[in-house]
Design an enzyme around this catalytic site. Sequence first.
Site, PDB file in Angstrom:
ATOM      1  N   LYS A 173       0.857  -1.181   0.000  1.00 25.89           N
ATOM      2  CA  LYS A 173       0.000   0.000   0.000  1.00 25.89           C
ATOM      3  C   LYS A 173       0.897   1.236   0.000  1.00 25.89           C
ATOM      4  CE  LYS A 173      -1.672   2.704   3.054  1.00 25.89           C
ATOM      5  NZ  LYS A 173      -1.750   3.970   2.259  1.00 25.89           N
ATOM      6  N   GLU A 248       9.921   1.738  10.759  1.00 20.64           N
ATOM      7  CA  GLU A 248      10.942   2.786  10.736  1.00 20.64           C
ATOM      8  C   GLU A 248      10.218   4.118  10.654  1.00 20.64           C
ATOM      9  OE1 GLU A 248      14.057   2.538  11.382  1.00 20.64           O
ATOM     10  OE2 GLU A 248      14.004   0.347  11.476  1.00 20.64           O
ATOM     11  N   CYS A 282      13.112  11.482   6.805  1.00 20.51           N
ATOM     12  CA  CYS A 282      13.266  11.081   8.197  1.00 20.51           C
ATOM     13  C   CYS A 282      14.697  11.271   8.668  1.00 20.51           C
ATOM     14  CB  CYS A 282      12.816   9.633   8.390  1.00 20.51           C
ATOM     15  SG  CYS A 282      13.669   8.444   7.344  1.00 20.51           S
ATOM     16  N   GLU A 382       9.825  16.561  15.484  1.00 29.54           N
ATOM     17  CA  GLU A 382      10.097  16.447  14.051  1.00 29.54           C
ATOM     18  C   GLU A 382       9.217  17.430  13.283  1.00 29.54           C
ATOM     19  OE1 GLU A 382      10.879  12.901  10.886  1.00 29.54           O
ATOM     20  OE2 GLU A 382       9.067  12.731  12.099  1.00 29.54           O
TER      21      GLU A 382
END
Length: 481
Positions: A173, A248, A282, A382
């Site tokens: 997906k 992750e 990331c 973040e």
Amino acid sequence: MTQTYENYIGGEWTGTGETQDVTNPADETDIVSTVPVGSAADADEAIAAAADATDKWAGMSGPERGGILRETGEILKSRKDKLAETLTREEGKPLGEAEGEVQRAIDIFYYYAEKARDFGGTVKQPSGGRAGLQTKKEPMGVAALITPWNYPIAIPAWKIAPALAVGNTVVIKPAMQAPTVATMIIEALDEAGIPDGAINLVCGPGSEVGERLTTHDDVDVVSFTGSASVGEHVYEQATSNGKRAQAEMGGKNPTVVMPSADVDKAADIVGAGAFGGTGQACTATSRAIVHEDVYDEFLDAIVDYAESLEVGNGLDRAGMGPHVSEDELAGSLEYIDIAQSEGATLETGGEELTGGEYDAGNFISPAVFSDVESDMRIAQEEVFGPVLAVIPVSDFDEGVEVANDIDYGLSASIVTDRIEEENEFIERSESGVVKINEKTTGLELHVPFGGLKRSSTNTYREQGDAGPEFFSYIKTVYRNS
């Protein structure tokens, strides 16, 4: 002409009725593709097709599976220019970055095509009069892969290729913001002759399709890349249903700059890590932790770097492209306001760009903050945009402490000319990836990748030899005469 795609289930392209346009974040009047909005029922169908194909795909020899992966790499190579242009149009990153990412995906398929030959086991010396003792590696079964939009071809490739190489069947997906190039991987696999059901693709929302992939009884292994909040939910769901899982997730990645460093070189390293891909990685550099002896000089250099970047359409090879969506742009602008309200000084950038070509896209100027303290939200959370916090420290020890003083632990780097600082940073850094005199972004495909703390479930790594290890289990065989 807009390309219309369907889901790929059991070797057939099949529509679901409802569709969604994928638009260019640099020019939202440019429709890149039309893709299906799949449902839990589509996920069920794809999982069933994958389960039906497990014996056939796993029963093929490693070299046979590798041959299909190699041919897939060849097909992708022949379409590199089209793939790169499509990637830039749907995700926004400059064309040069897109070309590098597409080449990485090609190389990943070549790499795991050869690794398929190594999948087997080991022979050990038995004791007690046994005739043999060995290990045998087996595929897990059906692998569900959930991938993000920021590396829309590289991350699908580094999950699909090792999963298939060792004999798993796959349902993937992709993220709905940028699913087109992942779908083009499936086209290549189909043309390469992969058996029906060995690879399946369902486009659709995570709340429905993703949820089904993580909970379905016939899924054996789940691999996710995305935000920490979603990844933690996926991991909890998958493991509570008895599946092997890896997630992750995010990062708040530092580069420590020491007095021995060449300041201009350090600014180039930090700038590339902070503003490449519009900071939507990331592994992006979001904190520059700079020794006070070179702090002012570095700040001037990084401001100059940020202001030198031409922001624009990635197809024009601009220095920095747009955010992938209005929501992502709004998120960065919100953090700009938060940082200022907490007392940080905005040295440059951080403004939504408007007028001319900018009115059709999601553009922001790269932002640099000074007067940042380690406990500020801009230094802890973040942002996922081109926003850099520059933090002063008095010595090496404080630099390491500040670098580690976060909930994340994905990538960290140091810029120094002192070997003792390099070695100590490697030992003390609380991150899964440590770099010396390099930007925090950029990975080699043949070594493991993953983080610590909230950046990863830290169960298994990805890429290199770690990829096949995650997608397989070991059977120990005792043989007696």
